[in-house]
Enzyme design. Structure first.
Site, PDB file in Angstrom:
ATOM      1  N   ASP A 293       0.822  -1.213   0.000  1.00  0.00           N
ATOM      2  CA  ASP A 293       0.000   0.000   0.000  1.00  0.00           C
ATOM      3  C   ASP A 293       0.855   1.261   0.000  1.00  0.00           C
ATOM      4  OD1 ASP A 293      -2.563  -0.783  -0.268  1.00  0.00           O
ATOM      5  OD2 ASP A 293      -3.224  -0.289   1.749  1.00  0.00           O
ATOM      6  N   ASP A 446      -8.182  -6.690  13.221  1.00  0.00           N
ATOM      7  CA  ASP A 446      -7.844  -8.023  13.721  1.00  0.00           C
ATOM      8  C   ASP A 446      -8.765  -8.439  14.859  1.00  0.00           C
ATOM      9  OD1 ASP A 446      -6.882  -6.053  15.363  1.00  0.00           O
ATOM     10  OD2 ASP A 446      -4.805  -6.719  15.322  1.00  0.00           O
TER      11      ASP A 446
END
Length: 709
Positions: A293, A446
């Protein structure tokens, strides 16, 4: 007989023989060989001659003199070192103040996304500084009250806490109060007793109850960890589920996808890619995705060239770069899972850019999934290559050792649930898909996927004996931003998933565990009482002594909890006091993050990639990466990265440190309260406030950890 006697006497030991070993004046040791005995003074049943005893005394006196001189020399050296350290500390403080860079200055590293997260720069400045303004109000009030209390003390108002002589005030007739100041101070004391002390004491009692509940939770976790070690409880895969890769095709070797999400992390990309390319797994059943990214063209070129190098060496590895970087890490993972070839794979292993798994990582984790269709996640623990780098990394290691050895392990064994750590874990792709996949709604994607998977009935396993090495933030600036994200995200998630938890079909006990223990107690109550009790209520009780905090709350219980926290890292025992003070110091950051996430303030959506230093866990990984010559494309599509790296190395990056205003304000608040505690002779409270104030001062001036480039 005389000559014979003298010869015999010379062969015997007299006095206390001492050997002084001195390699240099700063490194010496004294070893006592033998203690004096009666034979030193009686020879053959007769008294020793006077001359022999005097000679022995003179020899021992000279040895003692040398020892005392050496000790004096070492003490002088310590004083000199202390003086040099103080001078260096003063110079560092002057540099910090002269730089004038505070935590309110804009940070160029902060990234934003227009669709999923609001930009921090768009946040209302009034909202952003409101927390600091409240702390400054407490500080100025405490300074004024200290001056008022000192004046009263000098005039003879020696009221101690908590047993104030209030009956004396009520028995004094109004006309006997001498002077305007005495009248004002009398009314101030009555105001404290009737209006200020009751609510302050009530809030203190509430925080004490929360403190005891959280301490009990820590104690139960430690007992659970002790029971696991005593019974040697650990997850064991099915026998004979794995065979030697070189011996044949038999064994449990499913298709595994490995993902490494990264963003502008030029310091660590080589070692992480090298580590996953050397995993012991059949090449035909392993695919590596490098999910880049980066918005830095140089970083993109370096990572793409590294991927090409390993692909030429035979590794099955692909490079993916997103043009539209929505959703940060969650968006990156979600985009990768949408690839058409993912349907051919059964499991996915995820590693952050600074993680370096050992070659046998998959061999030790994947077999746990065999014949266990309810298992959705296998999580390995972290270990740190730079845990001894500085004081900040040592204190982080204590905290994370407790998190993995105690919290994760106990919850994994007894509940089959814990928060996914975002890396060093293997997911069953079916569990990810049934749980809704990666969502971009919070900064803790997460934990989000772990909660949703648990609500869908999937079980987790934590492997405490499988380690994956990474690095800790070495600067306070990086650690502070990391902790802000880790504590604001869970509050965002709690608000979003609370209805789903209540409506889910899991048992009442699991709902209680998730709502009260997992979210409220460990994510909300802990930073709330830690900041409120030790940074606000305790200083205020010095100025309103009618409300008190017992000594066991200030000293004994925190010391006991710190001792329990340090048990998983026994080598860190000398740092138990700095650990206790630093954890209370970090409470201001955690409390601010918790409030931001709970009320959805703008700072809750900040995402800053944690700065890496590029320390390698395995020397052979870097050596392996360097021995493989990178192949440059002849068409010039990739830039000459070696030249660019050389040019960047020539440009020395200026290092700086910031001044953190909230921490500094709290430092002066605590130091002011410690000065007030001297007037009422509160020993434990004074020492706690003094050292805690110094801790805030050191952190506020950024004197802990490395400098930031």
């Amino acid at each position: 007989m005389a000559p014979s006697f003298e010869w015999w006497a010379k062969q015997n030991k007299k006095g206390t023989p001492v050997v002084v070993k001195m390699e240099n004046p700063n490194n010496w040791s004294m070893v006592e060989l033998e203690s004096p005995s009666e034979e030193d003074f009686l020879i053959g049943g007769h008294a020793s001659p006077v001359g022999i005893r005097e000679k022995s005394r003179n020899k021992n006196a000279r040895q003692l003199t040398w020892v005392l001189l050496l000790k004096a020399h070492r003490a002088a050296g310590c004083l000199t070192s202390l003086g040099s350290a103080l001078i260096a500390l003063g110079a560092a403080v002057r540099r910090r103040v002269a730089a004038g860079r505070t935590d309110d200055d804009p940070d160029q590293e902060t990234t934003s996304s227009s669709s999923s997260f609001s930009s921090p720069e768009s946040e209302n400045p009034t909202v952003k500084s409101r927390f600091h303004s409240c702390i400054k109000v407490f500080l100025w009030v405490s300074v004024l009250l200290l001056a008022f209390e000192v004046a009263a003390y000098l005039k003879g108002w020696h009221f101690g806490a908590p047993n104030l002589q209030l009956q004396y005030i009520f028995t004094i007739p109004p006309f006997e109060i001498k002077g305007f100041f005495d009248s004002i101070y009398t009314r101030w004391v009555l105001l404290r007793v009737e209006y200020l002390a009751p609510p302050l004491q009530f809030l203190a009692n509430v925080c004490i109850i929360l403190f005891l509940i959280q301490s009990l939770d820590r104690l139960i976790l430690c007992l659970g960890c002790f029971w696991i070690r005593f019974k040697n409880i650990k997850p064991v895969p099915k026998p004979d589920s794995v065979s030697d890769l070189e011996s044949g095709e038999t064994g449990f070797f499913p298709m595994v996808l490995v993902q490494i999400p990264m963003c502008n992390e030029k310091e660590v990309y080589q070692q992480s890619i090298a580590a996953v390319c050397n995993l012991d797994w059949p090449k035909s059943k392993l695919l590596i995705q490098i999910l880049d990214d980066s918005d830095d063209p140089v970083a993109q070129s370096l990572i793409k060239e590294e991927v090409q190098k390993w692909e030429d060496e035979g590794a099955r590895i692909v490079y993916r770069h997103r043009e539209i970087r929505e959703g940060y890490k969650a968006g990156n993972l979600k985009s990768a899972m949408n690839c058409s070839y993912v349907k051919d794979y059964e499991f996915v292993a995820i590693f952050d850019a600074d993680f370096q798994p050992t070659p046998d990582f998959l061999v030790r984790t994947i077999p746990h999934f065999k014949d266990n269709e309810e298992l959705g996640l296998v999580q390995a623990r972290w270990s740190f290559v730079n845990k001894d780098e500085n004081l900040l990394t040592r204190l982080q290691n204590i905290n994370l050792a407790f998190h993995f050895d105690v919290e994760q392990q106990v919850n994994g064994v007894f509940l089959n649930f814990f928060g996914f750590n975002g890396t060093a874990g293997v997911w069953r792709i079916k569990a990810l898909e049934e749980s809704g996949g990666w969502l971009e709604r919070t900064t803790v994607e997460d934990m989000d996927i772990a909660v949703r998977a648990h609500l869908h009935g999937w079980k987790f396993i934590f492997l405490n004996d499988v380690e994956c090495q990474c690095e800790l933030p070495e600067s306070y600036e990086a650690y502070r931003k990391q902790q802000h994200r880790w504590h604001s995200g869970p509050m965002q998630l709690f608000r979003l998933c609370l209805p789903a938890v209540i409506k889910s079909k899991i048992s009442i006990w699991k709902k209680f565990n998730m709502i009260f223990l997992f979210f409220l107690l460990r994510k909300l109550i802990l930073p709330f009482y830690s900041f409120t009790l030790f940074c606000i209520i305790l200083p205020m009780t010095m100025f309103v002594p009618e409300a008190e905090l017992p000594a066991w709350v200030v000293c004994y219980i925190p010391a006991t909890m710190s001792f329990l926290n340090i048990l998983p890292a026994p080598k860190s025992f000398p740092f138990i006091v700095p650990y206790l003070l630093f954890e209370n110091t970090m409470s201001v950051t955690k409390f601010n993050a918790m409030v931001s996430g709970l009320f959805q303030l703008g700072s809750a959506y900040e995402w800053v990639v944690t700065k890496k230093s590029g320390r390698s866990s395995e020397g052979d990984l870097v050596g392996l990466a360097e021995t493989k010559e990178p192949r440059h494309q002849s068409d010039g599509s990739l830039p000459d990265t070696k030249v660019e790296i050389g040019e960047k190395k020539k440009k020395k990056k200026k290092k700086y440190n910031r001044i953190y205003m909230k921490e500094l304000s709290l430092a002066f608040l605590l130091l002011t309260a410690s000065a007030r505690s001297l007037l009422s002779a509160q020993g434990i409270h004074f020492y706690f406030l003094l050292f805690q104030g110094i801790s805030f001062l050191l952190v506020g001036l950024d004197l802990i950890g490395e400098q930031v480039e």
